[in-house]
Design an enzyme around this catalytic site. Structure first.
Site, PDB file in Angstrom:
ATOM      1  N   MET A 132       0.827  -1.192   0.000  1.00  0.00           N
ATOM      2  CA  MET A 132       0.000   0.000   0.000  1.00  0.00           C
ATOM      3  C   MET A 132       0.870   1.254   0.000  1.00  0.00           C
ATOM      4  SD  MET A 132      -2.722  -1.190   2.969  1.00  0.00           S
ATOM      5  CE  MET A 132      -3.869   0.164   2.677  1.00  0.00           C
ATOM      6  N   CYS A 133       0.328   2.335  -0.583  1.00  0.00           N
ATOM      7  CA  CYS A 133       0.929   3.656  -0.493  1.00  0.00           C
ATOM      8  C   CYS A 133       2.336   3.675  -1.101  1.00  0.00           C
ATOM      9  CB  CYS A 133       0.917   4.108   0.966  1.00  0.00           C
ATOM     10  SG  CYS A 133       1.254   5.868   1.209  1.00  0.00           S
ATOM     11  N   ILE A 134       3.359   4.028  -0.324  1.00  0.00           N
ATOM     12  CA  ILE A 134       4.730   4.097  -0.816  1.00  0.00           C
ATOM     13  C   ILE A 134       5.427   2.734  -0.767  1.00  0.00           C
ATOM     14  CG2 ILE A 134       5.792   4.641   1.421  1.00  0.00           C
ATOM     15  CD1 ILE A 134       6.700   6.188  -2.036  1.00  0.00           C
TER      16      ILE A 134
END
Length: 217
Positions: A132-134
């Site tokens: 998820m995300c970075i």
């Protein structure tokens, strides 16, 4: 469904993003799955969640990750891909600062050896990996040479770095997911583009739903 989750500290500025991590845990639990948290050992530099600046303080990575897991956490060195159906990495800058050096070195980044080994062993066992995300940047570094497809949301410095590492980048909105069925990689942009916790949970839930459909095949 039994999923291993790698944590990277506690807090979005310098560890695992709490809302993303809890959204992932809740999505797994609501669908009848189980999860076990893991974290590496070592120290990390603390970043103020008010100013965004380093405080000069260091904290224990494993100890801080245990806060999120309510103490139910194991050393990452103990992880064995054979014991789990999938491996997941929530976002937060801990993925870019503690699990890897992306925050400091960009595309020239390195990944902690035990993190790289966990990802590689899962991939080589033909089991799914979620991020998820970075955190997909960690996958780009470890698995980019295989041409995996992933998302970091919209075009940005991170997506450019991922492509430099060999990964293919797929554009996604905050509740969307990117599924690479060949390599069994599942990613969602979360707070890379999201602004509301409801969006973060929706993305995590869609990702876990897709994973469950995969595991049923």
């Amino acid at each position: 469904m039994n999923i291993a989750i790698i944590l990277s500290g506690c807090g979005n500025r310098d560890g695992s993003e709490l809302q993303e991590t809890l959204s992932l845990m809740l999505a797994i639990d609501r669908r009848g799955g189980r999860y076990q948290c893991f974290a590496p050992d070592g120290q990390y530099k603390v970043v103020s969640h008010l100013s965004g600046n380093e405080t000069g303080e260091s904290r224990d990575l494993f100890e801080e990750s245990a806060r999120i897991a309510r103490g139910n956490i194991r050393p990452l060195a103990d992880y064995r891909a054979t014991d789990y159906d999938a491996l997941a990495l929530p976002g937060g800058m801990g993925a870019a600062r503690n699990l890897s050096s992306f925050a400091f070195q960009g595309a020239q980044m390195t990944v902690r050896p035990e993190v790289e080994q966990a990802i590689l062993s899962t991939y080589e066992a033909h089991k799914p990996v979620l991020a998820m995300c970075i955190a997909p940047m960690v996958l780009a570094k470890v698995l980019g040479r295989y041409g995996v497809t992933l998302t970091l949301g919209q075009p940005c410095a991170a997506s450019q770095a991922a492509e430099q590492l060999g990964a293919r980048h797929h554009l996604c909105g905050p509740t969307d997911i990117c599924v690479d069925p060949v390599h069994r990689i599942y990613t969602t942009p979360a707070y890379m583009v999201g602004t509301r916790i409801s969006e973060i949970f929706a993305g995590a839930d869609h990702m876990v739903e897709a994973l469950m459909n995969d595991l049923k095949k």
